[in-house]
Design a protein around this motif. Structure first.
Motif, PDB file in Angstrom:
ATOM      1  N   SER A 109       0.837  -1.210   0.000  1.00 50.48           N
ATOM      2  CA  SER A 109       0.000   0.000   0.000  1.00 50.48           C
ATOM      3  C   SER A 109       0.867   1.253   0.000  1.00 50.48           C
ATOM      4  O   SER A 109       0.593   2.216  -0.730  1.00 50.48           O
ATOM      5  N   LEU A 188      -5.759   2.768   2.223  1.00 50.82           N
ATOM      6  CA  LEU A 188      -5.747   1.909   1.040  1.00 50.82           C
ATOM      7  C   LEU A 188      -5.701   0.439   1.442  1.00 50.82           C
ATOM      8  O   LEU A 188      -6.431  -0.386   0.885  1.00 50.82           O
ATOM      9  N   ARG A 189      -4.852   0.117   2.417  1.00 49.44           N
ATOM     10  CA  ARG A 189      -4.767  -1.285   2.851  1.00 49.44           C
ATOM     11  C   ARG A 189      -6.077  -1.755   3.460  1.00 49.44           C
ATOM     12  O   ARG A 189      -6.525  -2.877   3.202  1.00 49.44           O
TER      13      ARG A 189
END
Length: 231
Positions: A109, A188-189
């Protein structure tokens, strides 16, 4: 927030990955053999029953056709059961490897955020096609999952390609341009993990194989009972 202890505890060693691979391989072999025996023996009995009925009814091309159809369906149901079980084992295996590699997912990420920052700078709009060129899952997985056997790298890449990663990146544009890379990477992760868990892996189950079993029996038994023509 992810701390260094969490990352360390979730960092898989090559020995750990190989041990898991071996355990999965042994378990997968046992499960597949069990499914093959259950469906194979059941369908062998049904085929034998069909032959007995054929012998009792006497030869005719119609009855011969029914017998051939029974054999083909028996083989097809057995192979389908093995395929469903194989798919279940694959999903379960990839989920286990995925869960063991939190550190890799975090670094992936962060790496993606760093790469797309340059693409965002100085541009009002950025197409999804341009973002997809920036995010190459096959190369990314290879870089960060080198301790994972190629077999699992391929599986993880295949499933990651289903994730709408460009939508998530566009949603993080403000954080990226503001220099909040750490926050953007964590978001994002989390987005990737949520999608992966909800729409790709979920909770792997072999229920469809066992639902297929009674369907297998009912269809073949009905075909034999009602399909064979007596003089």
């Amino acid at each position: 927030m992810i701390n260094s202890n969490q990352l360390y505890n979730n960092r898989p060693s090559l020995k750990g990955i190989l041990k898991l691979t071996g355990q999965i391989g042994i378990s997968a072999g046992k499960v597949l053999i069990f499914i093959l025996l259950v469906f194979g023996m059941t369908n062998c009995l049904l085929v034998f029953y069909a032959l007995v009925q054929l012998a009792a009814a006497g030869f005719s091309w119609a009855n011969m056709g029914i017998s051939v159809l029974v054999v083909l369906l028996a083989f097809g149901f057995t192979m389908l059961a093995c395929y469903l079980t194989y798919r279940y084992i694959m999903l379960l295996s990839i989920k286990k490897v995925y869960d063991m590699t939190l550190e890799q997912r975090t670094k992936i990420s962060e790496d993606i955020i760093q790469r797309v920052e340059g693409s965002f700078n100085g541009r009002q709009e950025l197409s999804q096609a341009q973002l997809r060129q920036t995010v190459d899952w096959s190369k990314t997985v290879y870089r960060f999952y080198q301790s994972v056997p190629i077999f699992f790298q391929s599986g993880i890449t295949q499933y990651l390609n289903r994730i709408p990663i460009t939508n998530y990146i566009i949603a993080l544009k403000e954080d990226i341009l503001a220099g909040n890379h750490r926050i953007a990477a964590v978001k994002l992760r989390f987005s990737i993990d949520e999608f992966f868990e909800a729409y790709i892996i979920g909770s792997p189950s072999n229920i469809w194989t066992w639902l297929l079993f009674p369907v297998n029996i009912v269809i073949l038994y009905s075909l034999i009972t009602w399909g064979v023509i007596y003089p």
